[in-house]
Write a protein that holds these residues in place. Structure first.
Motif, PDB file in Angstrom:
ATOM      1  N   GLU A   1       2.246   1.673  -3.459  1.00  0.00           N
ATOM      2  CA  GLU A   1       1.187   2.147  -4.349  1.00  0.00           C
ATOM      3  C   GLU A   1       0.934   3.636  -4.154  1.00  0.00           C
ATOM      4  N   GLU A   2       0.968   4.062  -2.890  1.00  0.00           N
ATOM      5  CA  GLU A   2       0.766   5.484  -2.602  1.00  0.00           C
ATOM      6  C   GLU A   2       1.918   6.314  -3.172  1.00  0.00           C
ATOM      7  N   SER A   3       3.142   5.777  -3.038  1.00  0.00           N
ATOM      8  CA  SER A   3       4.305   6.478  -3.589  1.00  0.00           C
ATOM      9  C   SER A   3       4.209   6.575  -5.107  1.00  0.00           C
TER      10      SER A   3
ATOM     11  N   ASN B   1       0.827  -1.208   0.000  1.00  0.00           N
ATOM     12  CA  ASN B   1       0.000   0.000   0.000  1.00  0.00           C
ATOM     13  C   ASN B   1       0.860   1.256   0.000  1.00  0.00           C
ATOM     14  N   ARG B   2       1.985   1.202   0.756  1.00  0.00           N
ATOM     15  CA  ARG B   2       2.898   2.347   0.789  1.00  0.00           C
ATOM     16  C   ARG B   2       3.496   2.600  -0.588  1.00  0.00           C
TER      17      ARG B   2
ATOM     18  N   SER C   1       1.453   6.657  -6.843  1.00  0.00           N
ATOM     19  CA  SER C   1       0.448   7.677  -7.140  1.00  0.00           C
ATOM     20  C   SER C   1       1.054   9.067  -7.028  1.00  0.00           C
ATOM     21  N   ASP C   2       1.892   9.247  -5.981  1.00  0.00           N
ATOM     22  CA  ASP C   2       2.570  10.532  -5.827  1.00  0.00           C
ATOM     23  C   ASP C   2       3.517  10.794  -6.993  1.00  0.00           C
TER      24      ASP C   2
END
Length: 264
Positions: free
Chosen positions: A91-93, A88-89, A95-96
């Protein structure tokens, strides 16, 4: 000292007083140019990010399958949860990264203390696995407009260097506070490790470590570039055999924030 003041001092350097060039310094110059190009190039970043995201989807599916199959095994379930959190981390990175590549000049009002806490949460397993204790003192600081992904990467670069330097065991301290430099308010973020420090022969005049042929040391050059792009500066104090402190100073608007001592 702000990056602008430092650049002004460099422009005023007397003729004949330039630092002696060396293969390492030439390599640093080339790497600096490369870093600038990468930070301003969105197409490649976006392409790679989308490719990694596709691979992560397959990994995530496998993890969910294993969590279901071994749901009664507490140890496996715990490690699968860690894997899920890390996915999840990432994936968030990603997206960023995609957002950054599309809006490279986008600044978002951000609470830096909360950003640090988030990074520490995602790196907690690394610290636990390396038996490194963490001490945090978060001062009262204002939210400022930054590029969260870039600043987060700069902080992560320093944390990874500290973990590698300390090896097994050690103490990492993080402190944030507001202070004035030449009449202007700055947010200071200090990251101190109890590692071996940077040997004098391996430091440049800026106190940055000299990058090696294996690529070690370039992380701090990337970090300095990110902080300077935010109008700030990176300060490094290192004593061989004692440890290293890396400080970020980032300018803040005049909001009348009191210079309070950090609180736990």
């Amino acid at each position: 000292m702000s990056a602008n003041l430092q650049r002004e001092k460099n422009r005023q350097r007397p003729a004949g007083k330039e630092p002696v060039s060396s293969p390492n310094l030439e390599k640093i110059s080339r790497e600096s140019d490369r870093i600038s190009m990468l930070l301003n190039t969105g197409t490649i970043v976006s392409s790679v990010a989308h490719s990694v995201r596709n691979s992560l989807n397959a990994i995530k599916g496998a993890v969910f399958y294993l969590m279901g199959k071994y749901s009664e095994d507490e140890t496996i379930r715990e490690f699968m949860q860690i894997a899920t959190d890390e996915i999840n981390r990432i994936e968030e990175s990603i997206s960023d990264l995609i957002t950054l590549s599309s809006h490279s000049s986008r600044f978002i009002e951000t609470d830096i203390n909360e950003l640090i806490k988030k990074i520490l949460f995602f790196t907690s397993f690394q610290f636990k696995n390396s038996n490194i204790k963490r001490h945090c003192m978060f001062g009262k600081i204002p939210a400022i407009r930054i590029r969260p992904f870039e600043l987060g990467q700069a902080i992560l670069n320093v944390l990874n260097n500290s973990i590698e330097a300390m090896g097994s065991g050690g103490v990492l301290s993080i402190k944030t506070y507001v202070d004035k430099v030449f009449g202007n308010e700055f947010i200071f973020l200090e990251i101190t490790d109890s590692g071996p420090g940077i040997p004098p022969e391996k430091k440049l005049r800026s106190n940055l470590p000299i990058p090696t042929n294996e690529g070690k040391g370039f992380g701090l050059f990337i970090t300095r570039k990110i902080i300077e792009d935010h109008g700030g500066n990176v300060l490094i104090e290192s004593k061989h055999g004692v440890g290293t402190t890396v400080s970020f100073c980032l300018p803040v608007p005049d909001l009348g924030v009191p210079n309070e001592q950090p609180k736990k």
